[in-house]
Write an enzyme that holds these catalytic residues in place. Structure first.
Site, mmCIF file in Angstrom:
data_model
loop_
_atom_site.group_PDB
_atom_site.id
_atom_site.type_symbol
_atom_site.label_atom_id
_atom_site.label_comp_id
_atom_site.label_asym_id
_atom_site.label_seq_id
_atom_site.Cartn_x
_atom_site.Cartn_y
_atom_site.Cartn_z
ATOM 1 N N ASN A 108 -29.172 0.508 0.668
ATOM 2 C CA ASN A 108 -29.239 1.192 -0.637
ATOM 3 C C ASN A 108 -30.595 1.044 -1.337
ATOM 4 O O ASN A 108 -31.003 1.915 -2.084
ATOM 5 C CB ASN A 108 -28.075 0.803 -1.548
ATOM 6 C CG ASN A 108 -27.990 -0.664 -1.836
ATOM 7 O OD1 ASN A 108 -28.679 -1.472 -1.208
ATOM 8 N ND2 ASN A 108 -27.160 -1.038 -2.782
ATOM 9 N N ALA B 253 -31.228 -2.481 7.453
ATOM 10 C CA ALA B 253 -30.036 -1.696 7.807
ATOM 11 C C ALA B 253 -30.413 -0.621 8.822
ATOM 12 O O ALA B 253 -31.505 -0.046 8.756
ATOM 13 C CB ALA B 253 -29.458 -1.059 6.551
ATOM 14 N N GLU C 104 -26.672 -12.197 -1.613
ATOM 15 C CA GLU C 104 -26.593 -11.211 -2.704
ATOM 16 C C GLU C 104 -25.551 -10.192 -2.261
ATOM 17 O O GLU C 104 -25.846 -9.335 -1.438
ATOM 18 C CB GLU C 104 -27.951 -10.535 -2.923
ATOM 19 C CG GLU C 104 -29.066 -11.467 -3.348
ATOM 20 C CD GLU C 104 -28.999 -11.807 -4.832
ATOM 21 O OE1 GLU C 104 -28.156 -11.256 -5.559
ATOM 22 O OE2 GLU C 104 -29.805 -12.647 -5.267
ATOM 23 N N CYS D 154 -25.513 -2.315 -6.207
ATOM 24 C CA CYS D 154 -24.594 -3.453 -6.363
ATOM 25 C C CYS D 154 -24.345 -3.771 -7.826
ATOM 26 O O CYS D 154 -23.357 -4.384 -8.170
ATOM 27 C CB CYS D 154 -25.184 -4.666 -5.658
ATOM 28 S SG CYS D 154 -26.869 -4.971 -6.178
HETATM 29 P P1 NAP Z 1 -23.239 -4.263 4.925
HETATM 30 O O1 NAP Z 1 -22.366 -3.402 5.718
HETATM 31 O O2 NAP Z 1 -22.801 -5.637 4.625
HETATM 32 O O3 NAP Z 1 -24.641 -4.250 5.665
HETATM 33 C C1 NAP Z 1 -25.736 -4.972 5.200
HETATM 34 C C2 NAP Z 1 -26.576 -5.437 6.351
HETATM 35 O O4 NAP Z 1 -25.797 -6.326 7.164
HETATM 36 C C3 NAP Z 1 -27.056 -4.330 7.273
HETATM 37 O O5 NAP Z 1 -28.347 -4.638 7.739
HETATM 38 C C4 NAP Z 1 -26.054 -4.391 8.407
HETATM 39 O O6 NAP Z 1 -26.552 -3.909 9.633
HETATM 40 C C5 NAP Z 1 -25.838 -5.879 8.508
HETATM 41 N N1 NAP Z 1 -24.598 -6.269 9.176
HETATM 42 C C6 NAP Z 1 -23.424 -5.622 9.246
HETATM 43 N N2 NAP Z 1 -22.537 -6.339 9.971
HETATM 44 C C7 NAP Z 1 -23.163 -7.462 10.371
HETATM 45 C C8 NAP Z 1 -22.800 -8.598 11.150
HETATM 46 N N3 NAP Z 1 -21.574 -8.739 11.653
HETATM 47 N N4 NAP Z 1 -23.719 -9.567 11.356
HETATM 48 C C9 NAP Z 1 -24.954 -9.458 10.855
HETATM 49 N N5 NAP Z 1 -25.367 -8.410 10.110
HETATM 50 C C10 NAP Z 1 -24.475 -7.426 9.866
HETATM 51 O O7 NAP Z 1 -23.571 -3.646 3.490
HETATM 52 P P2 NAP Z 1 -24.107 -2.203 3.161
HETATM 53 O O8 NAP Z 1 -22.957 -1.278 3.224
HETATM 54 O O9 NAP Z 1 -25.302 -1.884 3.954
HETATM 55 O O10 NAP Z 1 -24.607 -2.399 1.663
HETATM 56 C C11 NAP Z 1 -23.809 -2.217 0.576
HETATM 57 C C12 NAP Z 1 -23.354 -3.545 0.021
HETATM 58 O O11 NAP Z 1 -24.486 -4.344 -0.330
HETATM 59 C C13 NAP Z 1 -22.572 -3.385 -1.237
HETATM 60 O O12 NAP Z 1 -21.463 -4.224 -1.231
HETATM 61 C C14 NAP Z 1 -23.556 -3.791 -2.322
HETATM 62 O O13 NAP Z 1 -22.947 -4.216 -3.502
HETATM 63 C C15 NAP Z 1 -24.309 -4.866 -1.636
HETATM 64 N N6 NAP Z 1 -25.607 -5.090 -2.282
HETATM 65 C C16 NAP Z 1 -25.764 -6.224 -2.998
HETATM 66 C C17 NAP Z 1 -26.964 -6.444 -3.653
HETATM 67 C C18 NAP Z 1 -27.155 -7.692 -4.443
HETATM 68 O O14 NAP Z 1 -28.307 -7.989 -4.770
HETATM 69 N N7 NAP Z 1 -26.136 -8.432 -4.766
HETATM 70 C C19 NAP Z 1 -27.984 -5.510 -3.564
HETATM 71 C C20 NAP Z 1 -27.784 -4.354 -2.812
HETATM 72 C C21 NAP Z 1 -26.572 -4.166 -2.170
HETATM 73 P P3 NAP Z 1 -26.280 -2.396 10.132
HETATM 74 O O15 NAP Z 1 -26.943 -1.514 9.140
HETATM 75 O O16 NAP Z 1 -26.936 -2.372 11.456
HETATM 76 O O17 NAP Z 1 -24.802 -2.228 10.163
#
Ligand code: NAP
Length: 483
Positions: free
Chosen positions: A156, A181, A254, A288
């Site tokens: 994002n 990502a 995060e 987020c």
């Molecule tokens: P996600 O599915 O958790 O993916 C985030 C990252 O983790 C991607 O690089 C993804 O790789 C990787 N990943 C997925 N499965 C994994 C595994 N089993 N082992 C290691 N890495 C893995 O999250 P998203 O959908 O991309 O992002 C949205 C989420 O991020 C929302 O919940 C949002 O609230 C949160 N967010 C939080 C913040 C904060 O600062 N708190 C900021 C921004 C976003 P792939 O892309 O290759 O699947």
């Protein structure tokens, strides 16, 4: 997509100062979410390539951490300057792979660069302590670089979520292996190209793409990695936290949010509407810290709804590279399904639609900016991150009720409060269980403030003087025989 500097579009990973493909040559395609057209591809790396990237970061560590903070800062400043110089190209790449409006991408590039600049300066102020000792001893406290850091980031904010980690890590003297990502790797690889041009030594900043579970598995199991920093979903964060237990790594997480946006009867309603627009619809509701639940006091509920509707109706939806837009597409079809599921659930349980509610006429993953009324805590929109352009309006009567509703979630990242009552500002800011409070503002992100959540929104802080401390360990030296 036209880039002034075409070399910023890199389709290889950056490891040990060189561009590399996967061992078996496999690649993953990257698409533009606005058109579904292929933009290019990146290597589909796995555990073996990750191991090599970690080894490169370990080899680069002694020399990098031995440099003075000022020497590191001079190089990082060049990286910052290059990001600013190439803002337009970096923004174009980001809009192409992520879908956000070009104006938002340009803002993100400057925001991302600001972490490099700020932490380069802050590295010079990682102070220790001298503690008056008991008896004949003196106590010294040093803060030292954690070591090799692994970072995993979401789609994002394809640039800022990386520099929020790379800035403090490199400034503190750590070296980094980053996995962006899969949907948005080009922003990360372009930043690696600029890091290289800036003179960041080989092995200090590495970017690898590919199989998330394999790369994450190696990053968390490998004892050379001393810290994992992750931004993404709470679900994946929990998995990585468990995986890190085996080697007891330092962790920054995060994770997801479920931000309440509370508007009291005494609020400046126009300011609240502007704040809601920025907090809810920016990045198509995929942040987020997005307002996920708009809690409106009964006395202003109808008027707030009316003003919000007229503002949201003005939002221009479209392809961020094809003209001036306020809202781009959602990232993929799964995201559209989740938004539709949340709306259908709310309607089935008694909510109404004030605006939008359907897929946009543009097709693909475009969705209408939406407002739901008469929403209750029993609905899915109240419990989960919608991650889309849907503003659900809840009604409350008393301050105590608003605080209870705000805290009724396992998340605790950001909360927003609109009121002109000074005492209430304090009371409610202190009572909400969140890491960040936006008081009469919908925009809370800046490199100078500590960003992060409590409860299941994570642990650790990014940005500010607190952000760099997360990349250091405390060492205490007990000096005996002083007399
Ligand atoms: P996600 O599915 O958790 O993916 C985030 C990252 O983790 C991607 O690089 C993804 O790789 C990787 N990943 C997925 N499965 C994994 C595994 N089993 N082992 C290691 N890495 C893995 O999250 P998203 O959908 O991309 O992002 C949205 C989420 O991020 C929302 O919940 C949002 O609230 C949160 N967010 C939080 C913040 C904060 O600062 N708190 C900021 C921004 C976003 P792939 O892309 O290759 O699947």
């Amino acid at each position: 997509m036209h880039l002034k500097d075409p070399k910023l579009l890199r389709e290889l990973c950056f490891v040990d100062g060189a561009w590399a493909g996967a061992d078996n040559g496999a690649v993953l395609d990257v698409k533009n979410p606005a058109s579904a057209r292929k933009l290019g591809s990146v290597p589909n790396m796995g555990a073996a390539e990750t191991r090599r990237a970690i080894a490169a970061a370990a080899a680069a560590l002694p020399a990098w951490k031995a440099r003075t903070a000022k020497e590191r800062a001079v190089i990082m400043r060049r990286w910052f300057d290059l990001m600013v110089e190439h803002q337009e190209d970096l923004a174009t790449l980001m809009t192409a792979e992520q879908g956000k409006p070009l104006a938002e991408s340009k803002v993100e590039i400057l925001y991302a660069a600001s972490f490099i600049e700020w932490f380069a300066e802050e590295a010079k102020r990682v102070y220790g302590d001298v503690i008056p000792g008991p008896s004949d001893k003196r106590i010294l406290v040093l803060r030292q670089a954690v070591g090799v850091v692994a970072a995993i980031t979401p789609w994002n904010f394809p640039a800022a979520m990386i520099t929020r980690k790379a800035g403090p890590a490199l400034a503190a003297g750590c070296t980094l292996v980053c996995k962006p990502a899969t949907q948005t790797p080009f922003s990360a690889l372009a930043m690696a190209e600029l890091a290289d041009r800036a003179g960041i030594p080989k092995g200090v900043f590495n970017v690898i793409t590919g199989n998330a579970a394999a790369i994450g598995g190696e990053m968390t199991a490998n004892p050379t990695v001393r810290k994992l920093t992750f931004t993404g979903s709470t679900e994946v964060g929990k998995t990585l936290m468990a995986q890190c237990a085996g080697t007891v790594k330092k962790l920054s997480l995060e994770l997801g949010g479920n931000a309440p946006f509370i508007v009291f009867d005494d609020a400046d309603l126009d300011a609240a509407v502007q704040g809601a627009l920025a907090s809810k619809y920016r990045n198509t509701g995929q942040t987020c810290v997005c307002a996920n639940r708009l809690l409106i006091q009964a006395g202003v509920y109808d008027e707030f709804a009316r003003r919000l509707k007229s503002a949201v109706a003005q939002l221009r939806v479209g392809d961020g590279l094809a003209g001036v837009t306020d809202q781009g597409p959602l990232i993929d079809a799964k995201a559209v399904s989740k938004v539709e599921e949340h709306i259908a659930d709310a309607l089935a349980k008694g909510a109404g639609i004030l605006l939008g509610g359907r897929r946009h006429a543009l097709g693909g993953t475009f969705f209408e900016p939406t407002i739901l009324t008469d929403v209750t805590p029993k609905m899915l929109v109240a419990r989960e991150e919608t991650f889309g352009p849907v503003a659900p309006l809840f009604k409350f009567e008393t301050e105590a009720q608003a605080v209870a509703m705000a805290n009724d979630t396992e998340f605790g990242l950001a909360a927003y409060i609109y009121t002109r009552d000074l005492a209430r500002s304090w009371r409610v800011s202190e009572a909400v269980e969140y890491g960040i409070v936006g008081l009469n503002t919908g925009i809370i992100s800046t490199e100078v403030a500590p960003f992060g959540g409590v409860k299941e929104s994570g642990t650790g802080r990014e940005g500010s003087k607190y952000g760099i401390l997360d990349y250091t360990e405390i060492k205490y030296i007990c000096v005996g025989g002083v007399g």
